[in-house]
Design an enzyme around this catalytic site. Structure first.
Site, mmCIF file in Angstrom:
data_model
loop_
_atom_site.group_PDB
_atom_site.id
_atom_site.type_symbol
_atom_site.label_atom_id
_atom_site.label_comp_id
_atom_site.label_asym_id
_atom_site.label_seq_id
_atom_site.Cartn_x
_atom_site.Cartn_y
_atom_site.Cartn_z
ATOM 1 N N GLU A 1 -3.808 0.847 7.101
ATOM 2 C CA GLU A 1 -2.808 0.755 5.978
ATOM 3 C C GLU A 1 -1.723 1.563 6.245
ATOM 4 O O GLU A 1 -0.620 1.407 5.888
ATOM 5 C CB GLU A 1 -3.862 1.220 4.584
ATOM 6 N N ARG B 1 0.396 2.880 -22.383
ATOM 7 C CA ARG B 1 -0.310 4.017 -21.577
ATOM 8 C C ARG B 1 -1.686 4.243 -22.180
ATOM 9 O O ARG B 1 -2.617 4.824 -21.601
ATOM 10 C CB ARG B 1 0.374 5.260 -21.558
ATOM 11 N N ASN C 1 -2.690 14.800 -21.836
ATOM 12 C CA ASN C 1 -3.009 13.598 -20.587
ATOM 13 C C ASN C 1 -3.302 14.302 -19.584
ATOM 14 O O ASN C 1 -2.971 15.107 -19.007
ATOM 15 C CB ASN C 1 -1.591 12.901 -20.544
ATOM 16 N N GLY C 2 -4.684 13.751 -19.128
ATOM 17 C CA GLY C 2 -5.366 14.400 -17.896
ATOM 18 C C GLY C 2 -6.517 14.500 -18.000
ATOM 19 O O GLY C 2 -7.388 14.108 -19.154
ATOM 20 N N LYS D 1 7.702 -9.007 -3.358
ATOM 21 C CA LYS D 1 6.342 -8.203 -3.864
ATOM 22 C C LYS D 1 5.332 -9.071 -4.301
ATOM 23 O O LYS D 1 3.953 -8.301 -4.066
ATOM 24 C CB LYS D 1 7.005 -7.437 -5.495
ATOM 25 N N CYS E 1 -2.794 8.818 -21.000
ATOM 26 C CA CYS E 1 -2.265 9.011 -22.306
ATOM 27 C C CYS E 1 -0.636 9.074 -22.548
ATOM 28 O O CYS E 1 -0.018 9.448 -21.495
ATOM 29 C CB CYS E 1 -3.102 9.850 -23.156
ATOM 30 N N HIS F 1 -11.226 1.468 24.499
ATOM 31 C CA HIS F 1 -11.661 0.017 25.105
ATOM 32 C C HIS F 1 -10.310 -0.819 25.266
ATOM 33 O O HIS F 1 -10.269 -2.046 25.177
ATOM 34 C CB HIS F 1 -12.490 -0.457 23.874
ATOM 35 N N LYS G 1 1.995 0.357 6.263
ATOM 36 C CA LYS G 1 3.126 1.001 5.310
ATOM 37 C C LYS G 1 4.362 1.480 6.312
ATOM 38 O O LYS G 1 5.541 1.042 5.926
ATOM 39 C CB LYS G 1 2.653 2.413 4.814
ATOM 40 N N TRP H 1 -5.947 6.922 -23.930
ATOM 41 C CA TRP H 1 -6.626 6.029 -23.098
ATOM 42 C C TRP H 1 -7.938 7.127 -22.927
ATOM 43 O O TRP H 1 -7.866 8.099 -22.279
ATOM 44 C CB TRP H 1 -6.029 5.874 -21.766
ATOM 45 N N GLU I 1 6.083 -1.760 7.314
ATOM 46 C CA GLU I 1 7.039 -2.913 6.518
ATOM 47 C C GLU I 1 8.200 -1.943 5.882
ATOM 48 O O GLU I 1 9.172 -2.713 5.762
ATOM 49 C CB GLU I 1 6.070 -3.212 5.236
HETATM 50 O O1 M6R Z 1 -0.393 -8.583 -5.274
HETATM 51 P P1 M6R Z 1 -1.494 -8.318 -4.031
HETATM 52 O O2 M6R Z 1 -2.201 -7.025 -3.968
HETATM 53 O O3 M6R Z 1 -2.327 -9.531 -3.864
HETATM 54 O O4 M6R Z 1 -0.637 -8.380 -2.893
HETATM 55 C C1 M6R Z 1 -1.066 -8.249 -1.512
HETATM 56 C C2 M6R Z 1 -0.166 -8.138 -0.375
HETATM 57 O O5 M6R Z 1 1.191 -9.244 -0.302
HETATM 58 C C3 M6R Z 1 0.467 -6.733 -0.427
HETATM 59 O O6 M6R Z 1 -0.658 -5.841 -0.658
HETATM 60 C C4 M6R Z 1 1.404 -6.210 0.597
HETATM 61 O O7 M6R Z 1 0.760 -6.322 1.724
HETATM 62 C C5 M6R Z 1 1.960 -5.040 0.274
HETATM 63 N N1 M6R Z 1 3.690 -5.202 0.377
HETATM 64 C C6 M6R Z 1 1.839 -4.108 1.224
HETATM 65 O O8 M6R Z 1 2.668 -2.884 1.050
#
Ligand code: M6R
Length: 604
Positions: free
Chosen positions: A477, A27, A98-99, A599, A2, A500, A481, A74, A484
């Protein structure tokens, strides 16, 4: 998620509250309200729906005042009706929130037994009653406020007016953000810099557990233990506050810290904490016999975590595939399979093409997306929105946890629809999910410990991430992170798979990060870590304080919050993100715009 605004000034306050609420509609916008101090007592105006409905109410019944609070909602607890709209009032106290107050049911029962009468179904109203009761004992406002806050479990940002306290707004934050705005002879409270943007660009960001007394002349701030504190005043730009880093050095850091809010907002889409039940999801889970998730990158790992939940909770077979593989390999599908695209942007070319292909085959389709006007949102028959808000950092953080939150909630819904989850289990799982914003906020307190570890980690050239069950995709994941944004080579493995092959990589220079919540495979994971330690590999084990010690030389523990196994992927995502973030900061890389990446990947 909210929106909150509070203004204590000298001119007419209501137009200013409305101006701010319009900026906060992103929001939440199922109802809105304002409260203002009129001759020492607080009056409210509220309306269901958009701010324009509230403006119509105010045109009929104007409020003339110089101190006021406002809220755009919300809905989490209780339907989006006028009676559930904020501000809520009990006795002398009027407040906006909010919360989620997790222990509101217990508090409400206690207060009801003492004779308090409630008008709404919200969790928020109990705070007003509690504070009013404390004031009635003769406590001063600040002291009564602190006693009240200490009784709340959950997440909150609050702005409070008290009848007879003409010149005071109280505020507090835990889990949900709140800022103090500094003006000329005026002061403000807001849920973010955008809220106070029309009035000032001088902002103090309250820290976790802080509370504040705001007067026309300034703000007295206190930390969670009640000690007076000063929070720095920083300059922000009003026009772009929504996409500004605010108090944070990078968008990624900001977005990591927004997760209690974004997860809560997303869960509220799918679950009703008042009833302890799942909401209707637009798909008949009893009529399908398989789920096919397609996604890329981080969204693919979110999908894999979802698979564990769909199969365990709903007995629903679930395949998860990288979209760029799925779309070109002529997969065999049946019309009783639900195709689900998972994507932050909703524009990723491979995921979109896979979704379109499934639709063309006659499969029912759904899309878990954060951009609700995106191509995938429009292409899928059913939109399952996440509410992470705009994610600017290229490394996905809050979008990931929002995807996981949505998929976990949907898995519970599927389990209920398929008769695998009875009412008691549904209530327990819904409660566990709604606890996650608070536990994520606890996990954010690992910040300093993680930062310390990354001094060494930033010198590594290879890092392994290990986990079992849903912690396996989370390990992948975590590795993604780190790769990248720090450019350190990292791999995520299933802990049981190590012997293995990958165990050959272990040496004194190769750290292993292990995700070890106290779940039914904890002992197995601990054994795998001993195998690494025995071979001289440094191990960092992220595990709850109360978890048994694996007794391996070289196994270093980092305490994580203990939590329900269902929400462990949401909670353990935080240390993964912080590890990558601080390692990248140590290395001095471009955290928000790492090399070679974009992105939104709208090409194949
Ligand atoms: O917009 P999307 O969630 O479809 O994007 C998928 C990937 O390109 C995205 O998750 C990418 O792996 C990120 N940069 C990871 O942090």
């Amino acid at each position: 998620m909210c929106g909150i605004i509070g203004v204590i000034g000298n001119g007419p306050v209501v137009p200013r509250l409305i101006d701010s609420l319009k900026r906060l509609e992103y929001r939440g916008y199922d109802s809105a309200g304002v409260a203002a101090m009129v001759d020492g007592s607080v009056e409210r105006r509220r309306a269901q729906g958009k701010i324009r409905n509230l403006e119509a109410v105010l045109a009929e019944e104007p409020l003339k005042a110089t101190i006021g609070i406002g809220h755009t909602r919300w809905a989490t607890h209780g339907a989006p009706t006028t009676v559930n709209a904020h501000p809520h009032k009990a006795g002398r106290v009027t407040l906006v929130h909010n919360g989620i107050i997790e222990n509101f049911a217990e508090l409400k029962a206690e207060l009801a037994a003492e004779g308090h009468i409630f008008e709404s179904q919200t969790d928020t109203e109990v705070i007003a009653h509690l504070l009013d009761a404390e004031l009635k004992t003769g406590r001063k406002p600040l002291e009564a406020f602190k006693v009240t806050l200490d009784r709340l479990t959950g997440a909150y940002a609050l702005a409070v007016l008290i009848d007879g306290e003409d010149g005071l707004i109280l505020g507090a934050r835990r889990g949900s953000p709140l800022v103090v705005g500094w003006g000329e002879g005026e002061m403000y409270l807001g849920s973010d810099a955008l809220a106070v943007g029309p009035f000032t660009q001088q902002i103090s960001y309250l820290e976790e557990g802080d509370y504040v007394a705001v007067t026309r002349d300034g703000a007295e701030m206190f930390d969670a233990s009640g000690q007076p504190v000063d929070r720095a005043v920083v300059q922000v730009s009003a026009s772009s506050a929504m996409v500004e880093k605010g108090e944070y050095r990078h968008f990624m850091e900001k977005e990591i810290h927004e997760q209690p809010d974004s997860v809560q907002h997303t869960l509220s889409e799918y679950l009703d904490l008042v009833t302890g039940k799942v909401k209707p999801q637009g798909v008949d889970f009893a009529a399908i016999d398989r789920i096919q998730i397609v996604a890329c990158g981080t969204a693919f790992y979110a999908g894999q975590i979802g698979r564990y939940a769909f199969e365990k909770l709903a007995g629903l077979p679930c395949d998860v595939e990288i979209a760029s593989e799925f779309r070109y390999r002529s997969p065999a599908v049946s019309k009783t399979t639900l195709a689900v695209a998972v994507s932050q942007s909703g524009e990723t070319a491979d995921t979109l093409a896979s979704l379109t292909w499934c639709k063309a085959q006659g499969l029912p389709t759904a899309a878990v997306v954060n951009v609700h006007t995106s191509s995938m949102a429009r292409e899928a028959s059913v939109l399952w929105p996440t509410h992470a808000g705009p994610e600017i950092g290229v490394a996905s953080t809050k979008a990931f946890t929002a995807q996981v939150a949505a998929l976990l909630a949907l898995a519970v819904a599927a389990g209920v629809a398929r008769g695998r989850i009875n009412a008691a289990a549904e209530a327990e799982l819904v409660k566990a999910l709604f606890e996650s914003p608070r536990v994520i906020a606890e996990a954010l307190r690992m910040d300093e410990t993680i930062r310390a570890v990354t001094q060494e980690l930033s010198k590594a050239t290879d890092v392994l991430f290990l986990g079992r069950g849903p912690m396996f995709p989370l390990a992948m994941e975590g590795a993604l992170k780190l790769k990248e944004i720090s450019y350190i080579h990292a791999e995520g493995y299933a802990a049981g798979e190590l012997k293995h092959g990958p165990i050959a990589l272990i040496d004194e220079e190769t750290p292993t990060i292990a995700l070890a919540p106290l779940d039914d495979v904890f002992d197995k994971t601990a054994s795998n870590l001993q195998e690494i330690a025995a071979r001289g590999g440094p191990v960092i084990m992220i595990t709850p304080e109360n978890a048994p010690d694996p007794h391996g030389v070289g196994i270093r523990r980092i305490d994580a919050p203990d939590c329900h196994p269902l929400i462990a992927p949401l909670v353990y995502a935080v240390p993964m993100q912080l590890l990558a973030y601080y390692t990248a900061v140590q290395k001095g890389t471009d955290v928000d715009q790492p090399r070679n990446l974009a992105k939104s990947v709208t090409v194949e």
